[in-house]
Write a protein that holds these residues in place. Structure first.
Motif, PDB file in Angstrom:
ATOM      1  N   CYS A  13       0.722  -1.108   0.080  1.00 24.00           N
ATOM      2  CA  CYS A  13       0.020  -0.084   0.050  1.00 24.00           C
ATOM      3  C   CYS A  13       0.788   1.123   0.179  1.00 24.00           C
ATOM      4  O   CYS A  13       1.933   1.238   0.645  1.00 24.00           O
ATOM      5  CB  CYS A  13      -0.833  -0.014   1.074  1.00 24.00           C
ATOM      6  SG  CYS A  13      -1.968   1.465   1.362  1.00 24.00           S
ATOM      7  N   VAL A  15       0.335   3.960   1.229  1.00 22.67           N
ATOM      8  CA  VAL A  15       0.172   4.813   2.437  1.00 22.67           C
ATOM      9  C   VAL A  15       0.766   3.880   3.655  1.00 22.67           C
ATOM     10  O   VAL A  15       1.318   4.375   4.836  1.00 22.67           O
ATOM     11  CB  VAL A  15      -1.398   5.048   2.696  1.00 22.67           C
ATOM     12  CG1 VAL A  15      -1.707   5.944   4.081  1.00 22.67           C
ATOM     13  CG2 VAL A  15      -1.802   6.048   1.735  1.00 22.67           C
ATOM     14  N   HIS A  16       0.652   2.599   3.546  1.00 22.86           N
ATOM     15  CA  HIS A  16       0.655   1.802   4.666  1.00 22.86           C
ATOM     16  C   HIS A  16       1.926   1.010   4.092  1.00 22.86           C
ATOM     17  O   HIS A  16       1.454  -0.334   3.540  1.00 22.86           O
ATOM     18  CB  HIS A  16      -0.241   0.991   5.241  1.00 22.86           C
ATOM     19  CG  HIS A  16      -1.637   1.909   5.672  1.00 22.86           C
ATOM     20  ND1 HIS A  16      -2.739   2.247   5.010  1.00 22.86           N
ATOM     21  CD2 HIS A  16      -1.726   2.685   6.915  1.00 22.86           C
ATOM     22  CE1 HIS A  16      -3.693   2.895   5.571  1.00 22.86           C
ATOM     23  NE2 HIS A  16      -2.970   3.333   6.853  1.00 22.86           N
ATOM     24  N   CYS A  33      -4.478  -0.708   0.124  1.00 27.20           N
ATOM     25  CA  CYS A  33      -4.601  -1.868   0.939  1.00 27.20           C
ATOM     26  C   CYS A  33      -6.253  -1.907   1.160  1.00 27.20           C
ATOM     27  O   CYS A  33      -6.950  -0.974   0.789  1.00 27.20           O
ATOM     28  CB  CYS A  33      -3.962  -1.695   2.392  1.00 27.20           C
ATOM     29  SG  CYS A  33      -4.618  -0.482   3.225  1.00 27.20           S
ATOM     30  N   CYS A  36      -7.638   1.204   2.690  1.00 29.11           N
ATOM     31  CA  CYS A  36      -7.296   2.643   1.930  1.00 29.11           C
ATOM     32  C   CYS A  36      -8.155   2.431   0.455  1.00 29.11           C
ATOM     33  O   CYS A  36      -8.437   3.615   0.069  1.00 29.11           O
ATOM     34  CB  CYS A  36      -5.950   2.790   1.322  1.00 29.11           C
ATOM     35  SG  CYS A  36      -4.752   3.171   2.625  1.00 29.11           S
TER      36      CYS A  36
HETATM   37 ZN   LIG Z   1      -3.528   1.584   3.222  1.00 30.04          ZN
END
Ligand SMILES: [Zn+2]
Ligand SMILES: [Zn+2]
Length: 276
Positions: A13, A15-16, A33, A36
């Protein structure tokens, strides 16, 4: 992507970074993910969090931006009323003989509300609360100038205060003043203005047509147009199929009821209608 991907190179992901991605955003291509991924209402595509808030993806956001800072009908109404108040005060001072002291004081009192109305028209933030208290302040001031009429002045201010509160709460007017509005309020406004308004109109014409049959053909026409506009799968989804259908049915029923009820009545009482 047809090449073999070693497990260590599996997409994560954006962001992650420690979570494996389950897909990509259909707009910017970022890996997302399960936490998200976003499925905007009425859209068949998936987006990342950032893209889901963009106007071209989020129709409510686009709708909000469309009205952001745009002068609404309430602002125009307040502006026009302020202008007519200004003209009225000057005309009443100019006509007749020399104004009495009381007339001067009343004129000054009413003129004190002109800056509020002007600032409201221009969208100055302070004018929003000021508009709500202005009728009360004017009524109290008038009560001081005419103590015997105090109750009368307060009662006359009530309708103005009521309308001022309505304006203060109006979503479209809040957007003109660039005030935040809740997503629910925005959705309700979108639903009222953009979700197949002609179908809703068909329903209203259909109901009114029961009393005023001249409106019944309008109900049928609006109902048919509204029915063609229904697209639940579109982005944004267009609904109100039920209201369009109800408009058509009522539009047909209205004249029928009149023919079955009114014409026999006329026939019976006045003998005006056809003889079978
Ligand atoms: Zn994410
Ligand atoms: Zn994206």
């Amino acid at each position: 992507m047809s090449l073999e991907v070693p497990p260590s190179a599996q997409p994560h992901c954006a962001v992650h970074p420690d979570v494996l991605a389950g897909g990509t955003c259909s707009r910017c291509g970022a890996f997302v993910c399960a936490d998200c991924v976003r499925f905007p209402l009425g859209s068949e595509r998936v987006f990342c969090v950032a893209c889901s808030k963009r106007p071209e993806v989020d129709y409510l956001e686009a709708f909000r931006l469309e009205h952001w800072g745009r002068r609404d009908s309430w602002a125009w109404t307040v502006g026009m009323l302020t202008l007519s108040l200004l003209l009225g005060v000057f005309l009443s001072l100019a006509s007749g003989g020399a104004p009495s002291r009381k007339e001067w004081l009343f004129s000054a009192l009413y003129l004190a509300s002109v800056p509020v109305g002007g600032a409201f028209f221009l969208g100055r933030p302070w004018a929003r609360p000021a508009l709500v208290v202005t009728p009360l302040v004017l009524a109290l001031g008038a009560g001081v100038l005419e103590p015997a009429q105090r109750i009368h002045h307060l009662l006359s201010a009530l309708p103005f205060m009521f309308v001022a509160v309505l304006i203060h709460r109006d979503v479209r007017n809040r957007l003109f003043f660039r005030q935040p509005v809740t997503p629910g309020a925005l959705a309700a406004m979108w639903n009222r203005l953009r979700n197949n308004p002609i179908a809703r109109q068909a329903f209203h014409f259909g109901l009114s047509g029961l009393l005023m049959p001249l409106l019944s053909p309008l109900a049928v026409v609006c109902g048919v147009v509204g029915l063609f506009r229904v697209k639940p799968q579109a982005h944004p989804p267009i609904g109100r199929r039920g209201q369009a259908l109800a408009g058509i049915v009522l539009g047909v029923l209205g004249p029928l009821l009149w023919m079955l009820v009114l014409l026999p009545y006329l026939d019976q009482h006045f003998g005006l209608v056809r003889k079978d």
